[in-house]
Design an enzyme around this catalytic site. Structure first.
Site, PDB file in Angstrom:
ATOM      1  NE  ARG A 109      -1.415   1.978   3.578  1.00 53.43           N
ATOM      2  CZ  ARG A 109      -1.614   2.290   4.854  1.00 53.43           C
ATOM      3  NH1 ARG A 109      -2.768   2.016   5.417  1.00 53.43           N
ATOM      4  NH2 ARG A 109      -0.649   2.843   5.578  1.00 53.43           N
ATOM      5  CG  HIS A 134     -11.121   5.387  18.804  1.00 54.59           C
ATOM      6  ND1 HIS A 134     -11.852   4.373  18.216  1.00 54.59           N
ATOM      7  CD2 HIS A 134     -10.131   5.691  17.926  1.00 54.59           C
ATOM      8  CE1 HIS A 134     -11.335   4.094  17.033  1.00 54.59           C
ATOM      9  NE2 HIS A 134     -10.294   4.880  16.824  1.00 54.59           N
ATOM     10  CG  ASP A 137     -12.628   7.448  10.177  1.00 58.78           C
ATOM     11  OD1 ASP A 137     -11.649   7.786  10.855  1.00 58.78           O
ATOM     12  OD2 ASP A 137     -12.558   6.583   9.284  1.00 58.78           O
ATOM     13  CD  GLU A 172     -10.173   2.757  14.074  1.00 59.48           C
ATOM     14  OE1 GLU A 172     -10.033   3.946  13.724  1.00 59.48           O
ATOM     15  OE2 GLU A 172      -9.656   2.293  15.100  1.00 59.48           O
ATOM     16  CG  HIS A 193     -10.115   8.932  14.776  1.00 60.10           C
ATOM     17  ND1 HIS A 193     -10.795   8.258  13.783  1.00 60.10           N
ATOM     18  CD2 HIS A 193      -9.365   7.984  15.391  1.00 60.10           C
ATOM     19  CE1 HIS A 193     -10.466   6.984  13.809  1.00 60.10           C
ATOM     20  NE2 HIS A 193      -9.598   6.793  14.775  1.00 60.10           N
ATOM     21  CD  GLU A 194      -6.912   8.326  17.947  1.00 63.58           C
ATOM     22  OE1 GLU A 194      -7.347   7.414  18.677  1.00 63.58           O
ATOM     23  OE2 GLU A 194      -6.529   8.124  16.778  1.00 63.58           O
TER      24      GLU A 194
END
Length: 779
Positions: A135, A617, A680, A676, A613-614
């Site tokens: 990738r 979570h 996001d 996730e 984002h974190e």
């Protein structure tokens, strides 16, 4: 268990017509070209002027930190007359940011049709996946650049440094010492095989000699405590989910030799990977027999390795798929040793002997009332029949294969060549990574704080910490304020969510002690390591042993709330549910994520999104099960729990309907990627709202030269460009099976399709791909 998570982000808004608009990029291209040229000339003059002078130890892309900003007044197209004209920033930092954004874009694509192609089309066109990569993305580019810095500091031996750093450099040199590695051949591996009770397939008369004294408990304990290989049974020490202030023993289902359980069954590409894996095993065993001066005996080798693959296939079938392991409360079963033995006898397997043998390696004795947490109950129930079915020879062949598999990279080239076809089937690559990159990565992953100290000294500006901390405060505040918008959550649960969000602790950049010359903690961390430049294989075994025993010792240690869960030289970010802690290593605090020399629109769309984002979570399908202190606790009302699941189902369905052409048209796994995707979506929403709030409270942002884009549009473009990247088909197929993140493209499309604010910003008509009729939202 409350595992660390990786980075991500999201936002919202609604819109108008989808007709083709005048290009956002027209009119400023000549200006941008002139500015880039001028900036580069100026940099050349600056460099020439400083040649021969002592340059500061600050390196790399985080430059122009002390520059004076110069501005040109200009009114961007499409902005109402009444709106205040923004300043155009023409410093080198802004010019470089503008050039980066422009190069990455594809302005021929309609943003309302495919925003990922619009934002990333230029990047995708300019970047071919390197032969060594499965990738290639913006993340990989940043990691490549970080590794160049690490290479320089690891190879710098002009001055004596502290012991931890010198050990890291010795380990690096041993890895780079290919002539010695080639000369030693397989001898280091043959030597260690004697220590682990032999590899039956690569020796004669194992059944009649070593096999007569073989004990499963002691073999598993040896692999765990001396080689950090948790095979057949995964025993490890971690924070107790129900009491985050203490450590406890966990028993879980193990990982497998291949990345996903699905590779062990089904046809198509899975069969190709399986066949290549078997051939890999056979080839390694054959080489070792030759080097031990034994007959090739290809029939015996093939038969033994087929049995190993059959055993591992049964283990794969016994494991529970990841999508069924998201409810940590359902997974958690605490019990005493007697109950463990009575529930999972495993045909006479002595659990106390196994656990005590593991802990004896660090001189810990089991207590009479010792408790363990069992995560893998269905697996252990199935394991009994598997152990009863296969012989000691086959089980030992499998245990040692897992050690050999892990150490192939430490051997000579002829052993690495045995895995070429397997890597091709699995990753789509046939070319090994250039040696120095492999060695830099190995040293960084095994001595992260020693290497982190070198990186921070060389490339991390200390004043970034305070700026990032301010961004964290802004995004967290918006998260709390946004709770009022959620009709699916009752007031009681909102109050506890607010308390948890405000209790999240942050770690930014690096732990302070790694830079403190008088603080011996860094050196003590590696005091048990003594490397030799000529013994790379043995050095790697030292790392395995020290790593395993460092973890095991935690059982009788207090939980350190200030412990860093990752090193500084890492391009990623993390959330730990057990600690209710977010971590932003120095490696991610660089463009395009963050720079004091780029407009705040880019910082909010970059690291601001990662922060959101974190934080999110902490409230995803896993993090929601932990309270503000990191203890597993159901703090939700029944009403809120039910509606959280309903909101989540919308996202499971949305992402599960993305069909990925690169992965043989397989759909994204909406269950595996749920956590996730929630992060996001929440991350970009919070970051965007925080940016709007910052501007509403008087924040003045600058325009970038040559880009006729609004601040809001820049925010979304930088957010999307963080995820520019491409995959090889083989790795795309693997990612669908194993990655808890959605493919890069769908991380962008999925989150922005759910944001009304995005459609407003780009004037996307209802019914266009980027303005769907139905949207999903959790946070």
């Amino acid at each position: 268990m409350g595992k660390s998570e990786g980075p991500v982000g999201m936002v919202e808004s609604a819109g108008r017509a989808g007709q083709k608009r005048p290009g956002f990029l027209e009119g400023g291209l000549l200006l941008l070209l002139l500015l880039v040229t001028a900036a580069l000339v100026a940099l050349g003059v600056l460099y020439a002027d400083r040649r021969g002078k002592q340059l500061p130890r600050l390196a790399s892309r985080l430059c122009f930190l002390q520059e004076e900003r110069t501005f040109v007044k200009r009114k961007p197209r499409g902005i109402p007359e009444a709106q205040e004209v923004s300043e155009v920033c023409t410093t080198p930092g802004c010019v470089i940011a503008a050039a980066r954004i422009l190069q990455n874009m594809d302005p021929t694509t309609e943003p309302c049709d495919d925003f990922y192609q619009f934002a990333c089309g230029g990047w995708l066109r300019r970047h071919v996946i390197p032969e060594t990569n499965s990738r290639y993305s913006i993340f990989d580019v940043l990691r490549d650049e970080l590794e160049v810095i690490l290479k320089a500091v690891l190879e710098n031996s002009t001055a004596k440094d502290r012991p931890a750093v010198e050990k890291a450099r010795t380990l690096y040199r041993s890895c780079m010492n290919q002539s010695v590695i080639e000369k030693r051949g397989s001898q280091p591996l043959l030597d260690i095989l004697e220590v682990v009770g032999g590899w039956p397939v690569a020796m004669d008369r194992w059944n009649e000699t070593v096999g007569l004294e073989w004990e499963l408990e002691r073999q598993l304990a040896l692999m765990n405590s001396q080689f950090n290989r948790r095979v057949l049974i995964d025993l490890f020490i971690w924070n107790d989910d129900q009491n985050s202030s203490r450590h406890i023993i966990y028993i879980d289902q193990p990982t497998l030799g291949m990345p996903s359980r699905e590779y062990y069954f089904n046809g198509g590409s899975n069969r190709k990977v399986r066949e290549a894996y078997l051939q890999f095993m056979v080839s390694v065993a054959t080489l070792l027999r030759e080097d031990a001066n034994l007959p090739r005996d290809s029939c015996l080798v093939q038969e033994d390795m087929v049995q190993v693959l059959e055993l591992e296939t049964q283990l794969a079938k016994a494991t529970v798929p990841q999508e069924e392991r998201h409810d940590v409360i359902a997974l958690y079963h605490r019990m005493g040793l007697e109950e463990l033995q009575s529930q999972f006898g495993l045909k006479g397997f002595n659990w106390t002997l196994f656990i005590q043998t593991v802990l004896s390696s660090v001189k810990i004795k089991l207590l009479p009332d010792e408790e363990v947490v069992v995560y893998g109950i269905p697996y252990l129930q199935n394991l009994e029949n598997i152990i009863d079915t296969y012989s000691a020879r086959t089980i030992q062949n499998y245990l040692v294969w897992r050690l050999v598999l892990d150490r192939i990279g430490s051997l000579s080239q002829r052993f690495k060549d045995t895995r070429v076809n397997y890597r091709k089937a699995l990753f789509g690559t046939m070319v090994e990574e250039v040696r120095w990159r492999e060695c830099v990565g190995y040293v960084n992953s095994n001595m992260e704080n020693a290497v982190g100290s070198l990186y921070v000294r060389e490339a991390f500006p200390g004043d970034s910490k305070s700026m990032v901390r301010e961004l964290i405060d802004k995004v967290r505040t918006v998260f709390v304020e946004t709770l009022d918008e959620l009709g699916w959550m009752d007031e009681e649960s909102k109050k506890k969510a607010q308390e948890k969000a405000m209790s999240i602790r942050e770690q930014i950049g690096h732990p302070d002690y790694i830079l403190e010359e008088m603080n011996r903690r860094l050196d003590e961390e590696y005091s048990n390591l003594n490397f030799s430049e000529d013994l790379y294989f043995e050095n790697s075994l030292q790392n395995l042993k020290v790593g395993a025993q460092r973890s095991l010792r935690k059982l009788r240690e207090k939980v350190d709330p200030n412990l860093w869960i990752i090193g500084a030289a890492v391009v990623n970010a993390f959330y730990s549910p057990n600690r209710n802690q977010i971590v932003f290593p120095a490696g991610i605090l660089q463009p395009p994520f963050f720079s004091k020399e780029q407009p705040q629109a880019l910082n909010f769309g970059g690291i601001g999104m990662v922060i959101g984002h974190e934080i999110t979570h902490g409230f995803d399908d896993n993090g929601r099960n932990f309270d503000k202190n990191g203890n597993m606790m159901d703090w939700w009302s029944n009403f809120s729990t039910q509606h959280f699941r309903e909101q989540s189902e919308c996202m499971i369905y949305q992402y599960g309907n993305y069909s990925w052409d690169l992965a043989d048209e397989q759909n994204v796994n909406g269950f595996n990627t749920l956590g996730e995707n929630i992060a996001d979506n929440g991350g970009v929403r919070q970051a965007y709202k925080a940016y709007l709030k910052w501007m509403a409270e008087g924040g003045k942002d600058q325009q970038l030269p040559g880009l006729d884009l609004t601040h809001e549009q820049l925010f979304f473009i930088n957010y999307a460009q963080v995820w520019c990247g491409s995959y090889r088909p083989e790795f795309a197929i693997q990612s669908i099976k194993t990655d808890v993140h959605s493919p890069l493209k769908y991380r962008v499309l999925g989150s922005l399709q759910n944001l009304a604010a995005f459609a407003d910003t780009f004037h996307c008509a209802r019914g266009t791909p980027m303005h769907p009729k139905e949207r999903c939202r959790v946070w």
